[in-house]
Design a protein around this motif. Structure first.
Motif, short mmCIF file in Angstrom:
data_model
loop_
_atom_site.label_atom_id
_atom_site.label_comp_id
_atom_site.label_asym_id
_atom_site.label_seq_id
_atom_site.Cartn_x
_atom_site.Cartn_y
_atom_site.Cartn_z
N ARG B 192 -3.57 40.16 8.40
CA ARG B 192 -3.76 40.23 7.16
C ARG B 192 -3.84 38.96 6.29
O ARG B 192 -4.55 38.85 5.37
CB ARG B 192 -2.50 40.99 6.40
N LEU B 193 -3.15 38.07 6.96
CA LEU B 193 -3.28 36.63 6.50
C LEU B 193 -4.70 36.11 6.65
O LEU B 193 -5.15 35.31 5.89
CB LEU B 193 -2.18 35.70 6.98
N GLU B 194 -5.10 36.24 7.99
CA GLU B 194 -6.25 36.07 8.27
C GLU B 194 -7.61 36.65 7.32
O GLU B 194 -8.26 35.92 6.57
CB GLU B 194 -6.85 36.45 9.67
N SER B 195 -7.34 37.76 6.81
CA SER B 195 -8.51 38.12 6.14
C SER B 195 -8.01 37.79 4.49
O SER B 195 -8.84 37.33 3.77
CB SER B 195 -8.31 39.99 5.94
N LEU B 196 -6.73 37.48 4.16
CA LEU B 196 -6.77 36.65 2.85
C LEU B 196 -7.21 35.35 2.97
O LEU B 196 -7.56 35.16 1.83
CB LEU B 196 -4.86 36.55 2.69
N ARG B 197 -7.06 34.58 4.23
CA ARG B 197 -7.95 33.25 4.19
C ARG B 197 -9.40 33.49 3.82
O ARG B 197 -9.73 32.70 3.05
CB ARG B 197 -7.67 32.71 5.55
N LYS B 198 -9.88 34.54 4.43
CA LYS B 198 -11.49 34.66 4.39
C LYS B 198 -11.62 35.25 2.90
O LYS B 198 -12.67 34.59 2.33
CB LYS B 198 -11.90 35.88 5.07
N ASN B 199 -11.01 35.87 2.10
CA ASN B 199 -11.04 36.28 0.97
C ASN B 199 -10.96 35.29 0.08
O ASN B 199 -11.84 35.16 -1.04
CB ASN B 199 -10.25 37.74 0.49
N LEU B 200 -9.91 34.42 0.30
CA LEU B 200 -9.64 33.22 -0.57
C LEU B 200 -10.99 32.40 -0.62
O LEU B 200 -11.47 31.68 -1.48
CB LEU B 200 -8.51 32.42 -0.19
N SER B 201 -11.44 32.14 0.90
CA SER B 201 -12.71 31.52 1.06
C SER B 201 -13.73 31.76 0.27
O SER B 201 -14.62 31.07 -0.31
CB SER B 201 -12.91 31.06 2.48
N SER B 202 -13.97 33.22 0.46
CA SER B 202 -15.18 33.68 -0.28
C SER B 202 -15.03 33.91 -1.82
O SER B 202 -16.08 34.07 -2.39
CB SER B 202 -15.80 34.99 0.41
N GLY B 203 -13.74 33.97 -2.23
CA GLY B 203 -13.66 34.20 -3.62
C GLY B 203 -13.90 35.67 -3.99
O GLY B 203 -14.31 35.87 -5.33
N ASP B 204 -13.91 36.52 -2.99
CA ASP B 204 -14.00 37.81 -3.39
C ASP B 204 -12.69 38.41 -4.20
O ASP B 204 -11.78 38.78 -3.50
CB ASP B 204 -14.35 38.69 -2.36
N ALA B 205 -12.94 38.55 -5.38
CA ALA B 205 -11.59 39.01 -6.08
C ALA B 205 -11.32 40.42 -5.97
O ALA B 205 -9.98 40.75 -5.97
CB ALA B 205 -11.74 38.94 -7.73
#
Lengths: 437, 296
Positions: B192-205
């Protein structure tokens, strides 16, 4: 007066029977051959009697056999009880508990090196304890065996003594009263009764035949040596062709001691075998971190048997990592250690479907019960012995006061006789004076 | 005993046995008082001694169970601490996710958040690989000697197993003390942290909103596991108290069976002493005279 003096001199002699004298009046003396004016001649001494109660004597001998047996057995069982040393922190019960506790500890913390070492040292204490008790029992049994041989020697020498006295009595033609010889023989038979159960038969010529457990020891003046070959299991002695059961005396107690020690050795064998089989067969299924399998915990039951060489396997002795806790080889797989800890409650067929700890405790309690019973028995026989001795002392013992009374009585009678002489002398003197011119 | 004749040897043999009896009683009590025990050997009182052996055996087992419970305490304590650390970690992740959902415009700010999450992942790895006494890995199931967790390509791999570590806590009773299915909470959270990291990177709100609710799920799980560990710890505490009480009871039972009641023993000792003195007195005075003394 002589008899009284003899009694007083022997007031403390063991086995001495008080003696009395029969006074008899002498036959009449006829002065004139006419059968008139018969006069008494006075007194003479008859037989000197030994005062003894045969029934009491036999009871004493029987009881002496029972007492010696119970005492010896009780001492032997007490020594076995001491070898087990329960209840105490160094007893096998504690060692067994610690052994299974250590497995419980290891099953709860299987990756711990300390828990592994705890199992090894607990197992070492246990095997050492079993082995040393086994050899202590061995020692006890061989001591009792050599004591039994000594007892047999003593029996034979007493038998010779009795035969010698027999021949003296027979030689004297059983005339008069060989009272002191009879006392000596009674004493010897009583001593013999303490060693074996004795049967006696009195013969008309004054000799006594003595047998022990059906074996003829003394036949008048001839002795037969008690054979030195025995079987403690049946408490019997054998001369090669027939066997004779020894039921009393310290010899029977020594046989019982040997037998009890051997039985306990057998129990320790069972215990060691059960532990070895149960623990090894589980342990061999284990797999350690190195991937080793088939490792035994105790030494191999196919080559080592019983308690005498009960020990850890070389593998476990060499490295505690060979102590298995599981079958997967994973460090904290404790399934096997758990099963080994649970062995404490597992019923074992060879132990009569009892658990190892219950078997040990049951055996211990039975032994203690036996030891306690024999001790009680010894104490009962001891009381009986005191009673009989009291009765014998009452019948055959010398009473100083009584002898003093006798002495005074005899003294008075002597004085009276002396006075009689004086009076007679005076009368005679007067008569002479009368006829003097 | 009724005797017709009281002879000198009869008297002395009676005296002897009387003194012996009195002395034996005295000696027996003396021994009891000095040792504090009613008996020393099995044979003296087989029944009571059997009780002592059984009671001591049971006592040693309970002492062992209490030692085992310390292993349980170690596991449960470590779990409690780890879950507490995980709660902190997830709270931080939640804060970062909320910030990220609100301020997705600035790429450099987002990169800082991504780095923070990476650090959180590293911390998670450290927590998951916690070692206890004897360097055992506490969250590895039974495979406690192999480092259980490793991160590769944004994924957490698990080298341990899901087996329970059990501790014997009472006769025939075992208790699982490690984190049940321990790997799941760590791997799930890591992912979950990994997907959070990815989502933060991509900025997908929208995806970040998903991450926020995922983190909430992990947080709930961690809190519930911590609660379980706490409850288990209570059980351990209760068992430990129970066992200690049992040990006290058993000690008392053994003492009742074997130990001398001092007050009673001392009273008996005194009476035995008086009895002994009396028997000596009787012999001394009763035997003073014989007919010899009155004959001139």
């Amino acid at each position: 007066m002589d008899v009284t003096g003899h009694n007083l001199a022997n007031v403390n002699t063991p086995g001495y029977s008080r003696q009395t004298i029969d006074f008899q009046s002498m036959g009449d003396f006829s002065f004139w051959d006419h059968g008139v004016n018969n006069l008494g001649q006075g007194v003479t001494t008859g037989q000197i009697q030994r005062i003894r109660d045969n029934y009491l004597e036999q009871s004493q001998n029987r009881n002496a056999s029972d007492l010696a047996r119970a005492n010896t057995t009780s001492d032997g069982l007490a020594r076995i009880d001491d070898i087990y040393g329960e209840p105490g922190s160094s007893g096998l019960s504690t060692s067994l508990d610690k052994f299974f506790n250590a497995w419980s500890g290891l099953s709860s913390d299987p990756s711990s090196a300390a828990a592994r070492t705890a199992v090894k040292s607990a197992a070492q204490t246990l095997t050492d304890g079993v082995r040393s008790r086994y050899s202590d029992l061995d020692q006890l049994a061989s001591e009792a065996t050599s004591q039994a041989h000594n007892t047999i020697d003593q029996v034979n020498s007493l038998a010779q003594q009795i035969a010698k006295i027999n021949s003296k009595i027979v030689e004297s033609g059983n005339q008069g009263s060989p009272n002191d010889l009879l006392d000596q023989r009674d004493k010897a038979i009583n001593d013999l009764s303490k060693l074996v159960d004795v049967r006696t038969a009195k013969l008309s010529n004054g000799a006594v035949n003595v047998s022990a457990g059906g074996f003829s020891l003394v036949n008048e003046t001839v002795t037969h040596d008690l054979p030195n070959t025995f079987d403690p299991a049946t408490s019997s002695i054998t001369d090669g062709t027939s066997s004779f059961n020894i039921r009393g005396g310290s010899l029977a107690g020594q046989f019982e001691t040997i037998q009890a020690a051997r039985t306990q050795q057998g129990q320790l064998d069972k215990l060691a075998d059960a532990l070895r089989d149960q623990v090894n067969s589980l342990h061999a299924t284990g797999k350690n971190a190195n991937g080793d399998t088939g490792v035994l915990f105790f030494n191999d039951g196919s080559t080592a048997k019983g308690a005498i060489d009960f020990n850890l396997s070389d593998a476990v002795k060499a490295d505690t990592r060979n102590i298995m806790t599981g079958t997967s080889g994973k460090a904290s797989d404790a399934g096997l250690a758990k099963n080994l800890a649970d062995l404490r409650n597992a019923n074992v067929d060879s132990l009569g479907k009892q658990s190892i700890t219950d078997f040990y405790k049951g055996n211990l309690t039975a032994l203690a019960g036996d030891a306690n019973y024999q001790k009680g028995l010894a104490s009962t026989y001891n009381n009986i012995s005191t009673q009989i001795q009291g009765q014998i002392a009452s019948v055959s013992g010398v009473s100083v006061d009584e002898e003093m009374v006798n002495m005074t009585k005899l003294q008075r009678s002597y004085q009276a006789n002396a006075k009689m002489l004086t009076v007679f002398d005076e009368v005679l003197q007067q008569t002479i004076d009368m006829v003097r011119p | 005993m009724i005797n017709d004749r009281v002879t000198t040897s009869y008297q002395y043999s009676r005296y002897n046995s009387q003194i012996q009896t009195a002395l034996e009683r005295l000696n027996n009590l003396q021994q009891q008082i000095t040792s504090g025990h009613k008996f020393e050997n099995m044979r003296d009182d087989p029944l009571a001694a059997n009780t002592v052996v059984s009671v001591n055996s049971l006592k040693s087992r309970f002492t062992q169970y209490n030692a085992n419970l310390s292993v349980a305490k170690e596991y449960l304590g470590t779990t409690d601490q780890a879950m507490s650390d995980m709660t902190d970690l997830l709270n931080s992740a939640n804060t970062i996710a909320l910030q990220g959902a609100n301020a997705t415009s600035d790429a450099s700010v987002r990169q800082g958040m991504v780095d923070q999450v990476t650090q959180l992942q590293n911390r998670l790895l450290t927590i998951a690989n916690t070692q206890g006494a004897g360097d055992k890995y506490m969250f590895a199931g039974q495979n406690t000697t192999v480092k259980p967790y490793a991160a590769a390509d944004g994924k957490l791999t698990f080298a341990g197993d899901d087996n329970a570590v059990q501790v014997e806590v009472r006769p025939g009773e075992r208790m699982a003390v490690n984190l049940p299915n321990g790997s799941q909470v760590f791997t799930d959270t890591y992912n979950r942290l990994e997907s959070l990291r990815k989502n933060l990177s991509s900025g997908d709100a929208t995806a970040l909103q998903g991450s926020i609710s995922d983190i909430k799920l992990s947080l709930d799980k961690v809190v519930s596991l911590r609660g379980d560990a706490g409850a288990a710890m209570q059980t351990v505490k209760r068992l430990s108290d129970d066992n200690a009480r049992r040990i006290d009871d058993l000690t008392k039972q053994a003492s009742d069976a074997q130990d001398v009641d001092m007050a009673d023993a001392l009273t008996q000792y005194q009476s035995a002493q008086i009895g002994y003195q009396a028997s000596l007195q009787v012999i001394a005075s009763g035997n003073k005279y014989s007919l010899l003394d009155f004959l001139r």
